[in-house]
Enzyme design. Structure first.
Site, PDB file in Angstrom:
ATOM      1  N   GLY A  72     -44.733  14.297  37.168  1.00  0.00           N
ATOM      2  CA  GLY A  72     -43.833  14.832  38.182  1.00  0.00           C
ATOM      3  C   GLY A  72     -43.310  16.206  37.797  1.00  0.00           C
ATOM      4  N   THR A  73     -43.023  16.389  36.525  1.00  0.00           N
ATOM      5  CA  THR A  73     -42.490  17.666  36.055  1.00  0.00           C
ATOM      6  C   THR A  73     -43.486  18.797  36.314  1.00  0.00           C
ATOM      7  OG1 THR A  73     -41.240  16.504  34.348  1.00  0.00           O
ATOM      8  CG2 THR A  73     -41.570  18.863  34.020  1.00  0.00           C
ATOM      9  N   ASN A 156     -32.603  10.172  41.411  1.00  0.00           N
ATOM     10  CA  ASN A 156     -33.018   9.194  40.404  1.00  0.00           C
ATOM     11  C   ASN A 156     -31.861   8.381  39.843  1.00  0.00           C
ATOM     12  OD1 ASN A 156     -32.953  12.091  39.586  1.00  0.00           O
ATOM     13  ND2 ASN A 156     -32.761  11.204  37.541  1.00  0.00           N
ATOM     14  N   SER A 204     -44.965  11.118  40.888  1.00  0.00           N
ATOM     15  CA  SER A 204     -45.351  10.791  39.514  1.00  0.00           C
ATOM     16  C   SER A 204     -45.885   9.370  39.448  1.00  0.00           C
ATOM     17  CB  SER A 204     -44.121  10.928  38.614  1.00  0.00           C
ATOM     18  OG  SER A 204     -44.436  10.531  37.308  1.00  0.00           O
ATOM     19  N   GLY A 205     -47.031   9.181  38.778  1.00  0.00           N
ATOM     20  CA  GLY A 205     -47.670   7.867  38.733  1.00  0.00           C
ATOM     21  C   GLY A 205     -46.830   6.791  38.056  1.00  0.00           C
ATOM     22  N   CYS A 330     -25.204  10.107  25.016  1.00  0.00           N
ATOM     23  CA  CYS A 330     -24.467  10.447  23.803  1.00  0.00           C
ATOM     24  C   CYS A 330     -25.077  11.691  23.174  1.00  0.00           C
ATOM     25  CB  CYS A 330     -24.535   9.287  22.820  1.00  0.00           C
ATOM     26  SG  CYS A 330     -23.476   9.543  21.405  1.00  0.00           S
TER      27      CYS A 330
END
Ligand code: PLP
Length: 397
Positions: A72-73, A156, A204-205, A330
């Site tokens: 996807g990126t 997301n 994205s897969g 964190c």
């Protein structure tokens, strides 16, 4: 790991057994290069074509409008960089404050150099407390100099769905390219891209039961495109590099499964999600839902349990084999609420106690029962254990 209750499907999904089976021959006997002229390679090329058709059916577009990528990126980067290249002279980008880093960090990087004249001006459209966009804010951001608008289909973290059809229509009226990151939406909501004013769409897969390492970019017929990966003539001259055949075949099969299951399975998933959400909000005092209650993906529930740390909840859930994720990460010893919850103005005490549950077609009623049995006592215990009490966790002035 078979006893794991996996409620982190917006992070990644299990590879469907049917998908594994479909890709296997391409890890074995069918290893030819789809660009080769010999029959051995040609056989493989036919399966790449088939995968393109399977994905086109899910998206409601033509197979030639699909470009396979690695994730996807990559699709997001390829779309935005290409839009800038095909719009010479236009130096303005529009996106939202709640995009995935694959879009937001790229846009911010492109904007960083604005001062020395090599960068772009960037408008980040805000969201309201339910994570929704004001359409007028997007409209007001558009100018004669705008090259591209990139707004995600679904978020997301919260699952909130944006009105991409109306945003796309505004962009089209103004002659501006419109890209949407639909990584979380594909396979969960019906799509007919041939009827929508969307120029480019990323997916994205590994978010829809294919393996990691494959994605796709939809590029509407007639929209100019400049390759992100420059090399050979693969993918109709739009992406250099030998095709990742096993992964592409897998994505095709995953798309076929998602298409076949969309109506029935997503209704079932929504029922499971709604029951989980309703009962957690009822059984846990000081719990609240993050994101619009209706305009949401069917599989996502983002819930804040005030006055406890999300990370602590995750660790205790983990002891019961339950996987979820939190809206705070964190970093350097301090818990930073996510940029999405911050953009929504979620109060400090709630942002820290946020947990995202994201379901898939593999979740069952029994699993939801187990979470409902285990989680409310965890929240009670954590609140009792907190040495700081409510005041200590409250936001500093
Ligand atoms: N966009 C959204 C909305 C996502 O949720 C993700 C992954 O979490 C991505 C983009 C990046 O996808 P990939 O992991 O395939 O690069």
């Amino acid at each position: 790991m078979s006893n794991v209750i996996y409620l982190d499907n917006n992070a990644t999904t299990a590879v469907a057994p049917e998908v594994r089976q479909a890709m296997e021959p391409f890890l074995g006997p069918y290893y030819g290069n789809p660009s080769s002229v010999h029959t051995f390679g040609g056989q493989v090329a036919r399966h790449v074509d088939k995968a393109r058709q399977q994905l086109a059916q899910l998206l409601g577009c033509g197979p030639a409008e699909i470009l396979f990528t690695s994730c996807g990126t990559e699709s997001d980067n390829a779309a935005i960089r290409s839009a800038l290249e095909v719009s010479p002279g236009r130096r303005h980008l529009v996106t939202t404050r709640v995009e995935h880093p694959a879009v937001l960090n790229l846009c911010r990087k492109l904007a960083k150099d604005a001062a020395d004249g090599t960068g772009y001006r960037l408008t980040e459209v805000p969201v309201d407390s339910q994570g929704m966009l004001e359409l007028a804010d997007v409209g007001n951001a558009l100018g004669d100099n705008t090259a591209v608008v990139s707004v995600m289909w679904a978020n997301n973290e919260t699952g909130v769905i944006f009105p991409v059809e109306r945003i796309g229509a505004m962009c089209r009226d103004r002659g501006v390219l419109f890209h949407t990151d639909a990584v979380q939406a594909v396979g969960k909501v019906p799509m007919r891209l041939c009827e929508l004013p969307i120029d480019m769409l990323s997916l994205s897969g590994h978010k829809l039961h294919a393996p990691k390492g494959v994605g796709a970019l939809y590029i509407r017929r007639g929209v100019g495109f400049r390759p992100f990966l420059v090399g050979g003539h693969q993918e109709a001259n739009r992406r250099g590099g030998t095709e990742a055949v096993p992964l592409i075949v897998a994505l095709g099969k995953a798309a076929e499964l998602a298409y076949d299951r969309l109506a029935t399975e997503q209704t079932r998933v929504r029922k499971l999600r709604d029951r989980l959400e309703r009962e957690l909000l009822r059984r846990c005092p000081d719990a609240r839902l993050n994101g619009h209650p209706e305009q949401r993906l069917p599989n996502t529930a983002n819930i804040s349990f005030e006055y406890v740390e999300g990370e602590a909840i995750l660790l205790m859930l983990d002891e019961h084999g339950i996987c979820a994720s939190s809206g705070s990460a964190c970093t350097t010893g301090s818990l930073e609420p996510s940029h999405v919850l911050r953009a929504m103005g979620v109060p400090y005490t709630a942002a820290h106690g946020s947990v995202r549950f994201s379901l898939s077609v593999y979740n069952t009623d029994d699993q939801i029962d187990k979470v409902l049995e285990v989680l409310p006592p965890i929240i009670r215990r954590l609140r009792e254990m907190s040495p700081f009490g409510r005041e200590k966790l409250a936001a500093p002035d």
